[in-house]
Design a protein around this motif. Sequence first.
Motif, PDB file in Angstrom:
ATOM      1  N   ARG A   6     -91.375   1.728  94.393  1.00  0.00           N
ATOM      2  CA  ARG A   6     -91.963   2.718  95.298  1.00  0.00           C
ATOM      3  C   ARG A   6     -92.927   3.616  94.543  1.00  0.00           C
ATOM      4  O   ARG A   6     -92.791   3.858  93.355  1.00  0.00           O
ATOM      5  N   PHE A   7     -93.874   4.152  95.312  1.00  0.00           N
ATOM      6  CA  PHE A   7     -94.775   5.170  94.797  1.00  0.00           C
ATOM      7  C   PHE A   7     -94.109   6.528  94.973  1.00  0.00           C
ATOM      8  O   PHE A   7     -93.416   6.761  95.974  1.00  0.00           O
ATOM      9  N   PHE A   8     -94.362   7.433  94.026  1.00  0.00           N
ATOM     10  CA  PHE A   8     -93.869   8.803  94.089  1.00  0.00           C
ATOM     11  C   PHE A   8     -95.048   9.752  93.967  1.00  0.00           C
ATOM     12  O   PHE A   8     -95.909   9.555  93.110  1.00  0.00           O
ATOM     13  N   VAL A   9     -95.079  10.768  94.848  1.00  0.00           N
ATOM     14  CA  VAL A   9     -96.130  11.788  94.828  1.00  0.00           C
ATOM     15  C   VAL A   9     -95.500  13.166  94.955  1.00  0.00           C
ATOM     16  O   VAL A   9     -94.385  13.309  95.458  1.00  0.00           O
ATOM     17  N   LYS A  10     -96.231  14.178  94.491  1.00  0.00           N
ATOM     18  CA  LYS A  10     -95.786  15.558  94.664  1.00  0.00           C
ATOM     19  C   LYS A  10     -96.374  16.108  95.952  1.00  0.00           C
ATOM     20  O   LYS A  10     -97.494  15.772  96.329  1.00  0.00           O
ATOM     21  N   GLY A  11     -95.605  16.969  96.590  1.00  0.00           N
ATOM     22  CA  GLY A  11     -96.073  17.621  97.809  1.00  0.00           C
ATOM     23  C   GLY A  11     -95.221  18.832  98.097  1.00  0.00           C
ATOM     24  O   GLY A  11     -94.294  19.155  97.339  1.00  0.00           O
ATOM     25  N   THR A  12     -95.533  19.516  99.176  1.00  0.00           N
ATOM     26  CA  THR A  12     -94.785  20.710  99.549  1.00  0.00           C
ATOM     27  C   THR A  12     -94.125  20.528 100.907  1.00  0.00           C
ATOM     28  O   THR A  12     -94.615  19.802 101.764  1.00  0.00           O
ATOM     29  N   VAL A  13     -93.007  21.215 101.050  1.00  0.00           N
ATOM     30  CA  VAL A  13     -92.283  21.245 102.317  1.00  0.00           C
ATOM     31  C   VAL A  13     -91.993  22.710 102.629  1.00  0.00           C
ATOM     32  O   VAL A  13     -91.707  23.499 101.732  1.00  0.00           O
ATOM     33  N   ARG A  14     -92.107  23.070 103.905  1.00  0.00           N
ATOM     34  CA  ARG A  14     -91.878  24.457 104.323  1.00  0.00           C
ATOM     35  C   ARG A  14     -90.536  24.530 105.040  1.00  0.00           C
ATOM     36  O   ARG A  14     -90.334  23.875 106.056  1.00  0.00           O
ATOM     37  N   LEU A  15     -89.634  25.340 104.477  1.00  0.00           N
ATOM     38  CA  LEU A  15     -88.305  25.542 105.049  1.00  0.00           C
ATOM     39  C   LEU A  15     -87.983  27.035 105.066  1.00  0.00           C
ATOM     40  O   LEU A  15     -88.148  27.712 104.043  1.00  0.00           O
ATOM     41  N   PHE A  16     -87.545  27.546 106.200  1.00  0.00           N
ATOM     42  CA  PHE A  16     -87.136  28.942 106.335  1.00  0.00           C
ATOM     43  C   PHE A  16     -88.225  29.912 105.868  1.00  0.00           C
ATOM     44  O   PHE A  16     -87.952  30.903 105.200  1.00  0.00           O
ATOM     45  N   GLY A  17     -89.475  29.589 106.176  1.00  0.00           N
ATOM     46  CA  GLY A  17     -90.575  30.479 105.846  1.00  0.00           C
ATOM     47  C   GLY A  17     -91.015  30.433 104.395  1.00  0.00           C
ATOM     48  O   GLY A  17     -91.870  31.208 103.988  1.00  0.00           O
ATOM     49  N   GLU A  18     -90.444  29.544 103.596  1.00  0.00           N
ATOM     50  CA  GLU A  18     -90.825  29.415 102.188  1.00  0.00           C
ATOM     51  C   GLU A  18     -91.339  28.004 101.931  1.00  0.00           C
ATOM     52  O   GLU A  18     -90.932  27.051 102.590  1.00  0.00           O
ATOM     53  N   THR A  19     -92.239  27.881 100.964  1.00  0.00           N
ATOM     54  CA  THR A  19     -92.809  26.584 100.618  1.00  0.00           C
ATOM     55  C   THR A  19     -92.247  26.141  99.276  1.00  0.00           C
ATOM     56  O   THR A  19     -92.255  26.899  98.313  1.00  0.00           O
ATOM     57  N   TYR A  20     -91.753  24.901  99.245  1.00  0.00           N
ATOM     58  CA  TYR A  20     -91.155  24.333  98.043  1.00  0.00           C
ATOM     59  C   TYR A  20     -91.925  23.081  97.641  1.00  0.00           C
ATOM     60  O   TYR A  20     -92.231  22.246  98.485  1.00  0.00           O
ATOM     61  N   GLU A  21     -92.194  22.964  96.337  1.00  0.00           N
ATOM     62  CA  GLU A  21     -92.816  21.738  95.842  1.00  0.00           C
ATOM     63  C   GLU A  21     -91.702  20.765  95.474  1.00  0.00           C
ATOM     64  O   GLU A  21     -90.675  21.154  94.912  1.00  0.00           O
ATOM     65  N   THR A  22     -91.898  19.503  95.812  1.00  0.00           N
ATOM     66  CA  THR A  22     -90.929  18.474  95.456  1.00  0.00           C
ATOM     67  C   THR A  22     -91.641  17.142  95.312  1.00  0.00           C
ATOM     68  O   THR A  22     -92.847  17.041  95.533  1.00  0.00           O
ATOM     69  N   VAL A  23     -90.884  16.132  94.960  1.00  0.00           N
ATOM     70  CA  VAL A  23     -91.409  14.783  94.793  1.00  0.00           C
ATOM     71  C   VAL A  23     -90.905  13.933  95.956  1.00  0.00           C
ATOM     72  O   VAL A  23     -89.745  14.032  96.345  1.00  0.00           O
ATOM     73  N   PHE A  24     -91.803  13.120  96.502  1.00  0.00           N
ATOM     74  CA  PHE A  24     -91.453  12.223  97.604  1.00  0.00           C
ATOM     75  C   PHE A  24     -91.662  10.786  97.188  1.00  0.00           C
ATOM     76  O   PHE A  24     -92.692  10.447  96.615  1.00  0.00           O
ATOM     77  N   SER A  25     -90.692   9.929  97.501  1.00  0.00           N
ATOM     78  CA  SER A  25     -90.944   8.499  97.381  1.00  0.00           C
ATOM     79  C   SER A  25     -91.575   8.066  98.694  1.00  0.00           C
ATOM     80  O   SER A  25     -91.226   8.577  99.767  1.00  0.00           O
ATOM     81  N   LEU A  26     -92.522   7.171  98.623  1.00  0.00           N
ATOM     82  CA  LEU A  26     -93.232   6.693  99.820  1.00  0.00           C
ATOM     83  C   LEU A  26     -92.705   5.314 100.169  1.00  0.00           C
ATOM     84  O   LEU A  26     -92.623   4.436  99.317  1.00  0.00           O
ATOM     85  N   THR A  27     -92.371   5.138 101.437  1.00  0.00           N
ATOM     86  CA  THR A  27     -91.795   3.869 101.860  1.00  0.00           C
ATOM     87  C   THR A  27     -92.113   3.615 103.323  1.00  0.00           C
ATOM     88  O   THR A  27     -92.600   4.494 104.035  1.00  0.00           O
ATOM     89  N   GLU A  28     -91.822   2.439 103.765  1.00  0.00           N
ATOM     90  CA  GLU A  28     -92.032   2.045 105.154  1.00  0.00           C
ATOM     91  C   GLU A  28     -90.675   2.140 105.842  1.00  0.00           C
ATOM     92  O   GLU A  28     -89.744   1.425 105.486  1.00  0.00           O
ATOM     93  N   ARG A  29     -90.517   3.067 106.788  1.00  0.00           N
ATOM     94  CA  ARG A  29     -89.236   3.310 107.464  1.00  0.00           C
ATOM     95  C   ARG A  29     -89.316   3.038 108.956  1.00  0.00           C
ATOM     96  O   ARG A  29     -88.563   3.615 109.732  1.00  0.00           O
ATOM     97  N   THR A  30     -90.209   2.160 109.370  1.00  0.00           N
ATOM     98  CA  THR A  30     -90.333   1.837 110.790  1.00  0.00           C
ATOM     99  C   THR A  30     -88.987   1.383 111.338  1.00  0.00           C
ATOM    100  O   THR A  30     -88.285   0.601 110.715  1.00  0.00           O
ATOM    101  N   GLY A  31     -88.652   1.887 112.507  1.00  0.00           N
ATOM    102  CA  GLY A  31     -87.410   1.486 113.157  1.00  0.00           C
ATOM    103  C   GLY A  31     -86.208   2.324 112.771  1.00  0.00           C
ATOM    104  O   GLY A  31     -85.166   2.225 113.403  1.00  0.00           O
ATOM    105  N   LEU A  32     -86.340   3.144 111.736  1.00  0.00           N
ATOM    106  CA  LEU A  32     -85.235   4.026 111.357  1.00  0.00           C
ATOM    107  C   LEU A  32     -85.360   5.332 112.134  1.00  0.00           C
ATOM    108  O   LEU A  32     -86.452   5.752 112.501  1.00  0.00           O
ATOM    109  N   ARG A  33     -84.248   5.964 112.404  1.00  0.00           N
ATOM    110  CA  ARG A  33     -84.245   7.170 113.234  1.00  0.00           C
ATOM    111  C   ARG A  33     -85.046   8.328 112.654  1.00  0.00           C
ATOM    112  O   ARG A  33     -85.624   9.112 113.393  1.00  0.00           O
ATOM    113  N   ASN A  34     -85.020   8.448 111.335  1.00  0.00           N
ATOM    114  CA  ASN A  34     -85.640   9.608 110.694  1.00  0.00           C
ATOM    115  C   ASN A  34     -86.733   9.167 109.744  1.00  0.00           C
ATOM    116  O   ASN A  34     -86.457   8.462 108.779  1.00  0.00           O
ATOM    117  N   PRO A  35     -87.968   9.594 109.983  1.00  0.00           N
ATOM    118  CA  PRO A  35     -89.076   9.157 109.134  1.00  0.00           C
ATOM    119  C   PRO A  35     -89.058   9.773 107.739  1.00  0.00           C
ATOM    120  O   PRO A  35     -89.674   9.259 106.826  1.00  0.00           O
TER     121      PRO A  35
END
Length: 148
Positions: free
Chosen positions: A91-120
Amino acid sequence: MEVVNKKIIGRKDLVSFPEFELTNVPVKIDSGAYSSSMHCQSIEIIEFGDKEQLRVVFLDSGISGYTGKEVIFDEFKTKIVKSSNGVAQERFFVKGTVRLFGETYETVFSLTERTGLRNPILLGRRLLNKRFLIDTSKTNCSYKYENK
């Protein structure tokens, strides 16, 4: 046991990813996963001069928050990941930000194909650890906090 300053997050939520221009995307809180994982409609390596870039389209048209925009990454890594069903894949891994409870956090995401799964998108321990307590009886805690 010290729980000072930890926010309660539920098993699912609707969150935004500012760097990727995605808003109110459904996520699953996954304390069993180390890294966070994000569904991509397309992932492609492109040549740009003498270096490679990663071109990504996050989500797909059936998912809340989908924009269809291409996002280009100059920095990315590849790693072998074993999924919950035991299958190993690169898998590819990239850095990005996610906003939770009014705060922004930097984290690493693995990129994948999740078609058909309940949660993207899955949010894993690397992001959650030492910041949040998970209450599996709750949902949309961050979304409700930001939209009150």
